[in-house]
Design a protein around this motif. Structure first.
Motif, PDB file in Angstrom:
ATOM      1  N   VAL A   1       0.840  -1.195   0.000  1.00  0.00           N
ATOM      2  CA  VAL A   1       0.000   0.000   0.000  1.00  0.00           C
ATOM      3  C   VAL A   1       0.880   1.252   0.000  1.00  0.00           C
ATOM      4  CG1 VAL A   1      -1.782   1.278   1.267  1.00  0.00           C
ATOM      5  CG2 VAL A   1      -1.890  -1.214   1.168  1.00  0.00           C
ATOM      6  N   LEU A   2       1.935   1.252   0.816  1.00  0.00           N
ATOM      7  CA  LEU A   2       2.854   2.393   0.862  1.00  0.00           C
ATOM      8  C   LEU A   2       3.518   2.614  -0.495  1.00  0.00           C
ATOM      9  CD1 LEU A   2       4.280   4.633   2.456  1.00  0.00           C
ATOM     10  CD2 LEU A   2       6.022   2.936   3.072  1.00  0.00           C
ATOM     11  N   THR A   3       3.925   1.550  -1.162  1.00  0.00           N
ATOM     12  CA  THR A   3       4.543   1.663  -2.484  1.00  0.00           C
ATOM     13  C   THR A   3       3.601   2.359  -3.455  1.00  0.00           C
ATOM     14  OG1 THR A   3       5.910  -0.297  -2.121  1.00  0.00           O
ATOM     15  CG2 THR A   3       5.520   0.342  -4.412  1.00  0.00           C
ATOM     16  N   ASP A   4       2.330   1.969  -3.429  1.00  0.00           N
ATOM     17  CA  ASP A   4       1.343   2.634  -4.297  1.00  0.00           C
ATOM     18  C   ASP A   4       1.191   4.104  -3.930  1.00  0.00           C
ATOM     19  OD1 ASP A   4       0.850   0.341  -5.749  1.00  0.00           O
ATOM     20  OD2 ASP A   4      -0.976  -0.187  -4.654  1.00  0.00           O
ATOM     21  N   LEU A   5       1.103   4.391  -2.641  1.00  0.00           N
ATOM     22  CA  LEU A   5       0.942   5.772  -2.202  1.00  0.00           C
ATOM     23  C   LEU A   5       2.141   6.631  -2.612  1.00  0.00           C
ATOM     24  CD1 LEU A   5      -0.863   7.760  -0.613  1.00  0.00           C
ATOM     25  CD2 LEU A   5       0.477   7.175   1.405  1.00  0.00           C
ATOM     26  N   LEU A   6       3.332   6.078  -2.528  1.00  0.00           N
ATOM     27  CA  LEU A   6       4.525   6.833  -2.906  1.00  0.00           C
ATOM     28  C   LEU A   6       4.566   7.122  -4.412  1.00  0.00           C
ATOM     29  CD1 LEU A   6       7.228   5.253  -0.558  1.00  0.00           C
ATOM     30  CD2 LEU A   6       5.973   7.409  -0.281  1.00  0.00           C
ATOM     31  N   LYS A   7       3.933   6.272  -5.210  1.00  0.00           N
ATOM     32  CA  LYS A   7       3.804   6.563  -6.646  1.00  0.00           C
ATOM     33  C   LYS A   7       2.920   7.793  -6.840  1.00  0.00           C
ATOM     34  CE  LYS A   7       4.298   1.753  -8.063  1.00  0.00           C
ATOM     35  NZ  LYS A   7       3.557   0.551  -8.510  1.00  0.00           N
ATOM     36  N   TRP A   8       1.844   7.873  -6.079  1.00  0.00           N
ATOM     37  CA  TRP A   8       0.970   9.047  -6.145  1.00  0.00           C
ATOM     38  C   TRP A   8       1.767  10.289  -5.740  1.00  0.00           C
ATOM     39  CZ3 TRP A   8      -4.836   9.124  -5.419  1.00  0.00           C
ATOM     40  CH2 TRP A   8      -5.431   7.939  -5.855  1.00  0.00           C
ATOM     41  N   GLU A   9       2.525  10.155  -4.649  1.00  0.00           N
ATOM     42  CA  GLU A   9       3.300  11.281  -4.137  1.00  0.00           C
ATOM     43  C   GLU A   9       4.282  11.790  -5.187  1.00  0.00           C
ATOM     44  OE1 GLU A   9       6.374  10.953  -0.786  1.00  0.00           O
ATOM     45  OE2 GLU A   9       4.577  11.728   0.202  1.00  0.00           O
ATOM     46  N   LYS A  10       4.962  10.886  -5.856  1.00  0.00           N
ATOM     47  CA  LYS A  10       5.907  11.276  -6.903  1.00  0.00           C
ATOM     48  C   LYS A  10       5.191  12.053  -8.001  1.00  0.00           C
ATOM     49  CE  LYS A  10       9.341   9.474 -10.159  1.00  0.00           C
ATOM     50  NZ  LYS A  10       9.116  10.587 -11.045  1.00  0.00           N
ATOM     51  N   GLU A  11       4.017  11.599  -8.388  1.00  0.00           N
ATOM     52  CA  GLU A  11       3.231  12.291  -9.415  1.00  0.00           C
ATOM     53  C   GLU A  11       2.884  13.715  -8.966  1.00  0.00           C
ATOM     54  OE1 GLU A  11       0.924  12.604 -13.047  1.00  0.00           O
ATOM     55  OE2 GLU A  11       2.479  11.189 -12.427  1.00  0.00           O
ATOM     56  N   PHE A  12       2.473  13.872  -7.713  1.00  0.00           N
ATOM     57  CA  PHE A  12       2.131  15.204  -7.192  1.00  0.00           C
ATOM     58  C   PHE A  12       3.347  16.129  -7.241  1.00  0.00           C
ATOM     59  CE2 PHE A  12      -0.867  12.800  -4.106  1.00  0.00           C
ATOM     60  CZ  PHE A  12      -1.791  12.585  -5.104  1.00  0.00           C
ATOM     61  N   LEU A  13       4.479  15.621  -6.808  1.00  0.00           N
ATOM     62  CA  LEU A  13       5.704  16.428  -6.813  1.00  0.00           C
ATOM     63  C   LEU A  13       6.122  16.777  -8.238  1.00  0.00           C
ATOM     64  CD1 LEU A  13       7.648  14.563  -3.988  1.00  0.00           C
ATOM     65  CD2 LEU A  13       6.659  16.869  -3.856  1.00  0.00           C
ATOM     66  N   ASP A  14       6.035  15.792  -9.136  1.00  0.00           N
ATOM     67  CA  ASP A  14       6.388  16.024 -10.541  1.00  0.00           C
ATOM     68  C   ASP A  14       5.498  17.081 -11.186  1.00  0.00           C
ATOM     69  OD1 ASP A  14       8.376  14.119 -10.313  1.00  0.00           O
ATOM     70  OD2 ASP A  14       7.298  12.569 -11.451  1.00  0.00           O
ATOM     71  N   LYS A  15       4.268  17.194 -10.713  1.00  0.00           N
ATOM     72  CA  LYS A  15       3.326  18.180 -11.269  1.00  0.00           C
ATOM     73  C   LYS A  15       3.413  19.532 -10.568  1.00  0.00           C
ATOM     74  CE  LYS A  15       1.667  15.351 -14.265  1.00  0.00           C
ATOM     75  NZ  LYS A  15       2.611  15.037 -15.284  1.00  0.00           N
ATOM     76  N   GLY A  16       4.381  19.686  -9.667  1.00  0.00           N
ATOM     77  CA  GLY A  16       4.660  20.998  -9.103  1.00  0.00           C
ATOM     78  C   GLY A  16       3.990  21.350  -7.783  1.00  0.00           C
ATOM     79  N   PHE A  17       3.312  20.415  -7.154  1.00  0.00           N
ATOM     80  CA  PHE A  17       2.713  20.726  -5.853  1.00  0.00           C
ATOM     81  C   PHE A  17       3.803  20.821  -4.795  1.00  0.00           C
ATOM     82  CE2 PHE A  17      -0.934  19.102  -8.163  1.00  0.00           C
ATOM     83  CZ  PHE A  17      -1.895  20.036  -7.819  1.00  0.00           C
ATOM     84  N   LYS A  18       3.796  21.918  -4.050  1.00  0.00           N
ATOM     85  CA  LYS A  18       4.802  22.139  -3.009  1.00  0.00           C
ATOM     86  C   LYS A  18       4.441  21.440  -1.710  1.00  0.00           C
ATOM     87  CE  LYS A  18       6.079  26.706  -4.696  1.00  0.00           C
ATOM     88  NZ  LYS A  18       5.913  28.137  -4.447  1.00  0.00           N
TER      89      LYS A  18
END
Length: 154
Positions: free
Chosen positions: A76-93
């Motif tokens: 579950v954490l691995t999946d969540l960290l994929k989401w997190e990477k996407e958010f960071l890549d899209k510029g969310f601070k």
């Protein structure tokens, strides 16, 4: 802003001002924990709705990250960290996770985003007025946390 086409239109027009994304974490269990996980989800969902109203135009409130309590937490954490990477890549601070599942506290150090854990308050049996008072009190604490986070980064 909510995850609706109307609000996303508003986001696209004011993208440079929206630096925060909030992802509620919703546990699901179909065993003896079913009622407890339903209470967690209900509580965090109600707070999320109020938080989005308060900070409309400053954050995007995602519909939530549902996960099964029966699945290995590392998966579950691995999946969540994929989401997190996407958010960071899209510029969310700022990435903020809202949850009532205390298991996430054990994983917090592995996340870039901020985890806000709130103990579940079972709202189902409460009088509506008392329920609203409790939600309002919890919301005030969340507002303070968000404002402090933003002030620290500016």
């Amino acid at each position: 802003m909510k995850w609706t086409s109307e609000d996303i239109d508003m986001y696209l027009k004011a993208k440079e001002y929206v630096d925060t994304i909030v992802l509620p974490l919703f546990p699901i269990a179909l065993d003896e924990r079913i009622k407890k996980t339903a209470e967690m989800t209900e509580f965090i969902n109600l707070l999320s709705i109020q938080l989005e109203r308060q900070f409309r135009g400053r954050l995007i409130m995602l519909p939530g990250f549902n996960y099964l309590k029966s699945i290995n937490k590392e998966e579950v954490l691995t999946d969540l960290l994929k989401w997190e990477k996407e958010f960071l890549d899209k510029g969310f601070k700022h990435i903020v996770y809202l949850t009532s599942d205390s298991d996430w506290k054990l994983e917090e150090a592995k996340m870039t985003g901020s985890l806000i854990w709130l103990p579940t308050i079972p709202l189902g049996q409460m009088d509506q007025q008392y329920r609203n008072t409790i939600l309002k009190d919890q919301l005030q604490q969340l507002i303070t946390l968000f404002v402090q986070k933003w002030e620290k980064q500016e």
